[in-house]
Design a protein around this motif. Structure first.
Motif, short mmCIF file in Angstrom:
data_model
loop_
_atom_site.label_atom_id
_atom_site.label_comp_id
_atom_site.label_asym_id
_atom_site.label_seq_id
_atom_site.Cartn_x
_atom_site.Cartn_y
_atom_site.Cartn_z
N LEU A 157 0.84 -1.20 0.00
CA LEU A 157 0.00 0.00 0.00
C LEU A 157 0.87 1.25 0.00
CD1 LEU A 157 -3.03 0.87 0.15
CD2 LEU A 157 -2.66 1.22 2.59
N ALA A 158 0.83 1.98 -1.11
CA ALA A 158 1.52 3.27 -1.18
C ALA A 158 0.55 4.30 -0.60
CB ALA A 158 1.85 3.59 -2.64
N LEU A 159 0.94 4.87 0.53
CA LEU A 159 -0.01 5.67 1.30
C LEU A 159 0.20 7.17 1.13
CD1 LEU A 159 -2.31 5.09 3.39
CD2 LEU A 159 -0.64 5.63 5.15
N ALA A 160 -0.67 7.79 0.32
CA ALA A 160 -0.69 9.25 0.28
C ALA A 160 -1.72 9.75 1.28
CB ALA A 160 -1.06 9.73 -1.13
N ASN A 161 -2.77 8.96 1.46
CA ASN A 161 -3.87 9.35 2.36
C ASN A 161 -3.39 9.34 3.82
OD1 ASN A 161 -6.30 8.13 4.19
ND2 ASN A 161 -7.10 9.58 2.71
N LYS A 162 -2.81 10.46 4.26
CA LYS A 162 -2.26 10.55 5.61
C LYS A 162 -3.34 10.41 6.67
CE LYS A 162 -0.91 14.51 4.06
NZ LYS A 162 -0.04 15.63 3.84
N GLU A 163 -4.60 10.76 6.27
CA GLU A 163 -5.71 10.68 7.22
C GLU A 163 -5.87 9.26 7.76
OE1 GLU A 163 -5.80 11.97 4.16
OE2 GLU A 163 -6.75 13.95 4.16
N SER A 164 -5.49 8.25 6.97
CA SER A 164 -5.58 6.85 7.44
C SER A 164 -4.75 6.65 8.70
CB SER A 164 -5.03 5.88 6.39
OG SER A 164 -5.82 5.85 5.25
N LEU A 165 -3.52 7.16 8.67
CA LEU A 165 -2.63 6.95 9.82
C LEU A 165 -3.00 7.85 11.00
CD1 LEU A 165 0.94 6.41 8.37
CD2 LEU A 165 -0.52 4.76 9.52
N ALA B 91 -0.11 -7.97 10.45
CA ALA B 91 -0.79 -9.26 10.53
C ALA B 91 -0.90 -9.93 9.17
CB ALA B 91 -2.18 -9.06 11.13
N ASN B 92 -0.92 -9.14 8.10
CA ASN B 92 -1.09 -9.73 6.77
C ASN B 92 0.18 -9.69 5.94
OD1 ASN B 92 -4.15 -10.27 6.64
ND2 ASN B 92 -3.99 -8.22 7.51
N ASN B 93 1.28 -9.37 6.64
CA ASN B 93 2.57 -9.34 5.97
C ASN B 93 2.55 -8.42 4.75
OD1 ASN B 93 5.12 -10.10 6.15
ND2 ASN B 93 4.83 -12.22 5.45
N ALA B 94 1.81 -7.33 4.87
CA ALA B 94 1.68 -6.39 3.76
C ALA B 94 2.63 -5.22 3.99
CB ALA B 94 0.25 -5.90 3.65
N ARG B 95 3.16 -4.70 2.91
CA ARG B 95 4.13 -3.61 3.01
C ARG B 95 3.42 -2.26 2.88
NH1 ARG B 95 9.35 -2.30 4.36
NH2 ARG B 95 9.85 -4.48 3.99
N LEU B 96 3.75 -1.35 3.77
CA LEU B 96 3.20 -0.01 3.72
C LEU B 96 4.34 0.92 3.30
CD1 LEU B 96 0.46 1.24 4.59
CD2 LEU B 96 1.48 1.68 6.82
N LEU B 97 4.13 1.72 2.26
CA LEU B 97 5.18 2.63 1.81
C LEU B 97 4.65 4.07 1.84
CD1 LEU B 97 6.43 0.63 -1.31
CD2 LEU B 97 7.62 0.85 0.88
N PRO B 98 5.43 5.00 2.38
CA PRO B 98 4.94 6.38 2.46
C PRO B 98 5.01 7.08 1.10
CG PRO B 98 7.16 6.24 3.34
CD PRO B 98 6.78 4.84 2.93
N VAL B 99 4.03 7.95 0.86
CA VAL B 99 4.03 8.76 -0.36
C VAL B 99 4.10 10.24 -0.02
CG1 VAL B 99 2.67 9.43 -2.40
CG2 VAL B 99 2.83 7.02 -1.74
N ASP B 100 3.59 10.61 1.15
CA ASP B 100 3.73 11.99 1.59
C ASP B 100 5.23 12.34 1.46
OD1 ASP B 100 2.76 14.32 2.55
OD2 ASP B 100 1.92 13.48 4.40
N SER B 101 5.55 13.49 0.88
CA SER B 101 6.95 13.75 0.54
C SER B 101 7.88 13.70 1.75
CB SER B 101 7.07 15.10 -0.17
OG SER B 101 6.53 16.11 0.63
N GLU B 102 7.41 14.23 2.90
CA GLU B 102 8.25 14.24 4.09
C GLU B 102 8.54 12.83 4.57
OE1 GLU B 102 5.49 15.79 3.59
OE2 GLU B 102 5.97 17.93 3.62
N HIS B 103 7.53 11.98 4.51
CA HIS B 103 7.66 10.62 5.04
C HIS B 103 8.45 9.74 4.09
CE1 HIS B 103 4.49 12.85 6.86
NE2 HIS B 103 4.73 12.17 7.97
N SER B 104 8.30 10.00 2.79
CA SER B 104 9.13 9.32 1.81
C SER B 104 10.59 9.72 2.06
CB SER B 104 8.70 9.71 0.40
OG SER B 104 9.59 9.15 -0.55
N ALA B 105 10.79 10.99 2.37
CA ALA B 105 12.15 11.49 2.63
C ALA B 105 12.75 10.83 3.87
CB ALA B 105 12.11 13.02 2.81
N VAL B 106 11.96 10.71 4.93
CA VAL B 106 12.45 10.05 6.16
C VAL B 106 12.77 8.59 5.84
CG1 VAL B 106 11.81 9.28 8.49
CG2 VAL B 106 11.15 11.58 7.71
N PHE B 107 11.85 7.93 5.14
CA PHE B 107 12.00 6.52 4.77
C PHE B 107 13.32 6.32 4.01
CE2 PHE B 107 10.70 2.73 2.25
CZ PHE B 107 10.16 1.95 3.25
#
Ligand code: NDP
Ligand code: MG
Length: 390
Positions: free
Chosen positions: A117-125, A138-154
């Motif tokens: 899940l590439a997450l731009a929708n910050k409201e989810s978190l 629990a589902n071994n799913a990968r979450l990747l940030p899309v918000d520019s700041e969080h992508s930068a931290v990542f």
């Protein structure tokens, strides 16, 4: 071929995602595209990318969507349930780019099905960080940030251990009113707030940038995504918006991410992760840019920002209340019902009232309890808005 779905395909992030996919169509199998009122764009992109299904959030627009897709074989559907059902279709990668709390459910469904899940929708978190992170785990799913700041931290964390991280600094442009006085900000109109000095984004996030509600959401998003303490998070105003974030390590070193203000960088990073591929974004010439400026945000001009730390302190459902009240306050500001700085007051009053109820704050976090809390917070925020109007 990578199987992909895009939720919020007709929006600013959705269109930037489609731009990247369009350039390399042979590599992608597009499954679901969803939108809202922009039926023409949704149908156009669904046909161009040969999607399996296109969904509009609004049931009253279904006939228009059906007409636009007639004879193509692409399924047309409408409503929030249809969006959640579209998220059940198996894919490798999902872009979560619906605006607002409506983005939570399809993202959770995608994670349950093990999609990245590439997450731009910050409201989810912000709304349901613990639930989103648990569902991914629990589902071994990968979450990747899309918000520019969080992508930068990542990106600044690659190869490092979280235990050596001392702090995370995210930057803020300061938005449309960064040079305005408090007095001027009090009288600011939605039209003035909806122009961003650096980024081209959807209307709501642009206004949230001017108020720094966007930055408040991002501070909470940082805590949830990277599991750091609230005291480890800092915000700096950086008018050039070229350094998106910095990770400060225990030895005093900082890894800063520098990049153009073009969301296709962060979207492309999430699309190609763990690889890097050529992206159609500007290459920066720092010699020409010459200067990068940083300062501490002024709490009097950005009252919304401080609320992020209140939310993190309260914990539990506070993020859900905060986001719901913010969405209501933003609607009221856009509708000329309350003033620009009153948005923060409405949210603070709602948060204050509802956080007194420990049963509500500490309730077990499920999609149902989150939805109930969201509805309640919207009602209380509405009361606060009405009180101000009267
Ligand atoms: P936009 O307003 O441009 O797009 C929002 C998308 O959601 C559109 O596809 C819209 O459809 C759809 N939509 C609107 N209302 C609903 C609803 N009730 N249910 C389902 N779908 C709906 O927003 P952005 O692209 O700017 O932002 C999307 C998300 O990404 C937000 O969470 C934002 O905070 C985040 N983000 C955005 C950035 C940016 O640069 N834009 C940067 C970082 C994060 P339609 O337009 O057809 O009505
Ligand atoms: Mg951002």
């Amino acid at each position: 071929m990578k199987r992909v779905s895009i939720f919020g395909a007709t929006g600013s992030i959705g269109q930037n995602t489609i731009d990247l996919i369009r350039r390399d169509k042979a590599s992608y199998d597009v499954v679901a595209l969803t939108g809202g009122a922009n039926i023409a764009q949704l149908a156009h992109d669904a046909i161009e990318l040969d999607a399996e299904i296109a969904v509009t959030a609004f049931p009253e627009r279904l006939e228009d969507l059906k007409a636009a897709l007639a004879g193509t074989g692409i399924i047309a559907a409408a409503g929030q349930n249809a969006i959640a059902e579209a998220a059940e279709r198996p894919v490798d990668w999902v872009m979560s780019a619906i605006v607002g709390a409506a983005g939570l459910e399809p993202g959770l469904v995608a994670l349950k099905n093990g999609a990245t899940l590439a997450l731009a929708n910050k409201e989810s978190l912000v709304t349901a960080g613990a639930l989103v992170m648990q569902t991914a785990k629990a589902n071994n799913a990968r979450l990747l940030p899309v918000d520019s700041e969080h992508s930068a931290v990542f990106q600044g964390l690659v190869g490092e251990d979280m235990s050596s991280v001392e702090r995370i600094v995210i930057t803020a442009s300061g938005g449309a009113f960064r040079d305005w006085s408090v007095d001027e900000m009090t009288k600011a109109t939605p039209e003035q707030a909806a122009t961003h000095p650096n980024w081209d984004m959807g209307q709501r996030i642009t206004i949230d940038s001017a108020s720094m509600f966007n930055k408040a959401l991002e501070v909470i998003e940082t805590k949830e995504f990277f599991d750091v303490a609230s005291r480890q998070i800092e915000v700096l105003v950086h008018p050039e918006s070229l350094v998106h974030a910095m990770v400060g390590y225990k030895d005093g070193g900082m890894m800063a991410h520098v990049g153009p203000h073009d969301m296709r960088h962060a979207i492309g990073y999430a699309l190609h992760w763990p690889n890097r591929k050529d992206l159609p974004v500007e290459r920066l010439d720092l010699g020409r840019i010459g200067q990068l400026n940083f300062s501490h945000p002024d709490p009097a001009r950005y009252p919304a920002l401080r609320l992020a730390w209140d939310v993190m302190e309260i914990g539990g459902m506070a993020g859900c209340i905060f986001n719901a009240a913010k969405e209501k306050a933003l609607d009221a500001f856009i509708g000329h019902q309350i003033g620009f700085l009153e948005m923060a007051a409405v949210v603070e009053e709602t948060l204050l009232q509802l956080s007194a109820d420990s049963g509500l704050i500490d309730a077990e976090m499920t999609l149902d309890t989150v939805k109930e809390t969201d509805t309640l917070a919207r009602r209380v925020a509405d009361e606060k808005i009405q009180a101000r109007k009267g």
